[in-house]
Motif scaffolding. Structure first.
Motif, PDB file in Angstrom:
ATOM      1  N   ASP A 109       4.576 -25.844  26.360  1.00  0.00           N
ATOM      2  CA  ASP A 109       5.930 -25.301  26.295  1.00  0.00           C
ATOM      3  C   ASP A 109       6.019 -24.109  27.235  1.00  0.00           C
ATOM      4  O   ASP A 109       5.319 -23.108  27.052  1.00  0.00           O
ATOM      5  N   ARG A 110       6.869 -24.190  28.243  1.00  0.00           N
ATOM      6  CA  ARG A 110       6.899 -23.157  29.282  1.00  0.00           C
ATOM      7  C   ARG A 110       7.364 -21.804  28.756  1.00  0.00           C
ATOM      8  O   ARG A 110       6.955 -20.770  29.278  1.00  0.00           O
ATOM      9  N   VAL A 111       8.219 -21.793  27.744  1.00  0.00           N
ATOM     10  CA  VAL A 111       8.643 -20.524  27.161  1.00  0.00           C
ATOM     11  C   VAL A 111       7.484 -19.904  26.384  1.00  0.00           C
ATOM     12  O   VAL A 111       7.191 -18.706  26.516  1.00  0.00           O
ATOM     13  N   ASP A 112       6.811 -20.719  25.577  1.00  0.00           N
ATOM     14  CA  ASP A 112       5.651 -20.220  24.835  1.00  0.00           C
ATOM     15  C   ASP A 112       4.568 -19.737  25.787  1.00  0.00           C
ATOM     16  O   ASP A 112       3.885 -18.731  25.525  1.00  0.00           O
ATOM     17  N   GLU A 113       4.393 -20.445  26.899  1.00  0.00           N
ATOM     18  CA  GLU A 113       3.373 -20.082  27.878  1.00  0.00           C
ATOM     19  C   GLU A 113       3.647 -18.694  28.459  1.00  0.00           C
ATOM     20  O   GLU A 113       2.770 -17.820  28.463  1.00  0.00           O
ATOM     21  N   LYS A 114       4.854 -18.479  28.944  1.00  0.00           N
ATOM     22  CA  LYS A 114       5.163 -17.184  29.548  1.00  0.00           C
ATOM     23  C   LYS A 114       5.200 -16.072  28.504  1.00  0.00           C
ATOM     24  O   LYS A 114       4.813 -14.928  28.786  1.00  0.00           O
ATOM     25  N   SER A 115       5.621 -16.395  27.298  1.00  0.00           N
ATOM     26  CA  SER A 115       5.610 -15.396  26.226  1.00  0.00           C
ATOM     27  C   SER A 115       4.179 -14.985  25.902  1.00  0.00           C
ATOM     28  O   SER A 115       3.882 -13.797  25.707  1.00  0.00           O
ATOM     29  N   PHE A 116       3.279 -15.960  25.835  1.00  0.00           N
ATOM     30  CA  PHE A 116       1.855 -15.660  25.601  1.00  0.00           C
ATOM     31  C   PHE A 116       1.293 -14.791  26.715  1.00  0.00           C
ATOM     32  O   PHE A 116       0.592 -13.799  26.463  1.00  0.00           O
ATOM     33  N   LEU A 117       1.590 -15.154  27.954  1.00  0.00           N
ATOM     34  CA  LEU A 117       1.066 -14.397  29.081  1.00  0.00           C
ATOM     35  C   LEU A 117       1.527 -12.945  29.034  1.00  0.00           C
ATOM     36  O   LEU A 117       0.719 -12.018  29.162  1.00  0.00           O
ATOM     37  N   ASN A 118       2.830 -12.731  28.842  1.00  0.00           N
ATOM     38  CA  ASN A 118       3.359 -11.370  28.786  1.00  0.00           C
ATOM     39  C   ASN A 118       2.756 -10.595  27.632  1.00  0.00           C
ATOM     40  O   ASN A 118       2.427  -9.402  27.764  1.00  0.00           O
ATOM     41  N   ALA A 119       2.575 -11.247  26.475  1.00  0.00           N
ATOM     42  CA  ALA A 119       2.017 -10.573  25.297  1.00  0.00           C
ATOM     43  C   ALA A 119       0.565 -10.163  25.517  1.00  0.00           C
ATOM     44  O   ALA A 119       0.071  -9.239  24.858  1.00  0.00           O
ATOM     45  N   ASN A 120      -0.102 -10.832  26.447  1.00  0.00           N
ATOM     46  CA  ASN A 120      -1.504 -10.513  26.734  1.00  0.00           C
ATOM     47  C   ASN A 120      -1.659  -9.705  28.025  1.00  0.00           C
ATOM     48  O   ASN A 120      -2.751  -9.651  28.609  1.00  0.00           O
ATOM     49  N   GLY A 121      -0.580  -9.059  28.440  1.00  0.00           N
ATOM     50  CA  GLY A 121      -0.658  -8.162  29.570  1.00  0.00           C
ATOM     51  C   GLY A 121      -0.726  -8.831  30.918  1.00  0.00           C
ATOM     52  O   GLY A 121      -1.212  -8.240  31.888  1.00  0.00           O
ATOM     53  N   VAL A 122      -0.230 -10.079  31.009  1.00  0.00           N
ATOM     54  CA  VAL A 122      -0.242 -10.823  32.268  1.00  0.00           C
ATOM     55  C   VAL A 122       1.197 -10.974  32.750  1.00  0.00           C
ATOM     56  O   VAL A 122       2.055 -11.489  32.019  1.00  0.00           O
ATOM     57  N   ALA A 123       1.467 -10.551  33.970  1.00  0.00           N
ATOM     58  CA  ALA A 123       2.828 -10.538  34.489  1.00  0.00           C
ATOM     59  C   ALA A 123       3.279 -11.921  34.961  1.00  0.00           C
ATOM     60  O   ALA A 123       2.491 -12.703  35.516  1.00  0.00           O
ATOM     61  N   THR A 124       4.563 -12.223  34.740  1.00  0.00           N
ATOM     62  CA  THR A 124       5.208 -13.442  35.228  1.00  0.00           C
ATOM     63  C   THR A 124       6.576 -13.049  35.795  1.00  0.00           C
ATOM     64  O   THR A 124       6.991 -11.891  35.696  1.00  0.00           O
ATOM     65  N   VAL A 125       7.279 -14.021  36.355  1.00  0.00           N
ATOM     66  CA  VAL A 125       8.667 -13.765  36.727  1.00  0.00           C
ATOM     67  C   VAL A 125       9.483 -13.579  35.447  1.00  0.00           C
ATOM     68  O   VAL A 125       9.064 -13.983  34.352  1.00  0.00           O
TER      69      VAL A 125
END
Length: 361
Positions: A109-125
């Motif tokens: 799930d692309r929303v879950d993916e980017k949410s996980f990344l941001n929550a773990n200190g990883v930047a996305t668009v």
């Protein structure tokens, strides 16, 4: 019954999926002394023809899953669109699946993916979720147009996505994608696309490969060059990103992480793939231990192997009837040919790849 770890040679490793990634995983597993059981929907699948056991059935077929569970000590998968229910069914049958269900759920799930990344200190668009024509227009106005609309689930190689040039056009784009839940992403002002292949073992050890620089055509990877020419700062930044993702997922196995390098040198994660990855194929001829053997080592509980580059490599995907040029590539002393055994060369279909050795690192 949970398999004893590390998994000894002679054990059977199960793989969900019988395409080219499954084929190369099976070949790597065989080199380490394992038997492989493939579950694939189609007969005569590329991976099934190089495996000890080939089970033909849908990924959610209870009988097929039971047959795989009876054969395999541990199961992995070659692509992230395996039904989550299938993984749960295998676990209930007493077979461990690695990477684990969290990694699969996040990547599906692309929303879950980017949410996980941001929550773990990883930047996305910047991004926004939408599930109706009206909310798409609102999201596009919030993100700013132009922006990229993608289906939240499934879609690969440029499929399931469309550019929204004006916020008012978001409703039409939503309908063009089938009216399914979507994610809208702000464009990334990047100078190039990079990727990093990394692995995490069962003991928490992490091994990272050198970065690759990637070039796409029409949403499909055309070629990768590795090791990429990057600064020590960029390489360290990518490694930190890999560590955060692998640790946050309590991951076991190889993961592919696609990156955008911005003009200021910072990196954004485009997406993650909880599996071996097309941009890591260069490791087969450029590294001491390639990504396929590394994945088998990780899921089997073996020590991770060294990831140092032995050569600079250009990996070129062979699409459709380009595979007919195999004899030309085979005649090039610096080129290594990897063909997938697919019976029909459809336009745009990945039929194989070649690794051109450019010389020592």
């Amino acid at each position: 019954m949970t398999a004893a770890l590390p998994l000894p040679p002679g054990s059977t490793l199960g793989i969900l999926g019988g395409g080219q990634l499954g084929r190369m995983l099976a070949q790597a597993a065989a080199r380490l002394g394992f038997d492989v059981a493939i579950l694939e929907r189609e007969t005569d699948a590329p991976a099934g023809r190089v495996a000890a056991h080939a089970i033909v059935g849908a990924y959610d077929d209870p009988a097929a899953l039971k047959a795989l569970a009876d054969l395999a000590d541990i199961v992995t998968f070659e692509f992230e669109n395996v039904p989550a229910a299938s993984v749960e069914a295998l676990v209930k049958l007493g077979v461990e699946v690695a990477p684990g269900p969290q990694a699969l759920a996040v990547a599906q799930d692309r929303v879950d993916e980017k949410s996980f990344l941001n929550a773990n200190g990883v930047a996305t668009v910047a991004f926004a979720a939408a599930d109706s024509a009206e909310s798409c227009v609102e999201a596009a106005a919030q993100i700013g147009a132009p922006c990229l609309m993608k289906t939240r689930r499934e879609g690969y190689d440029g499929k399931g996505q469309v550019w929204v040039e004006h916020a008012a056009g978001a409703a039409q784009a939503f309908e063009a994608l089938g009216g399914r839940p979507v994610i809208l992403e702000a464009p990334a002002d990047f100078v190039r696309e990079l990727s990093i292949i990394a692995a995490r073992g069962r003991d928490g050890a992490i091994a990272v490969y050198p970065l690759a620089e990637n070039h796409h055509e029409k949403g499909v990877l055309r070629r990768s060059v590795a090791p990429a020419k990057v600064s020590a700062t960029t390489a360290a930044q990518a490694e930190r990103i890999a560590h955060k993702i692998l640790t946050g997922l309590a991951y076991v196995g190889v993961i592919g992480i696609e990156l955008f390098e911005l003009k200021d040198g910072s990196l954004l994660v485009n997406e993650i793939a909880p599996r071996v990855h097309n941009t890591g194929h260069w490791t087969q001829d450029g590294c001491e231990v390639d990504q396929f053997e590394q994945h088998i080592r990780a899921v089997a509980g073996w020590p991770l192997g060294p990831t140092a580059a032995r050569a600079e490599v250009e990996m070129l995907n062979l699409l459709g009837d380009e595979v007919d040029g195999w004899a030309k590539y085979a005649a090039e002393p610096e080129t290594r040919v990897h063909l997938y055994g697919k019976r029909e060369a459809k336009p745009g279909r990945k039929m194989g790849h070649v690794n051109r050795l450019r010389g020592p690192v």
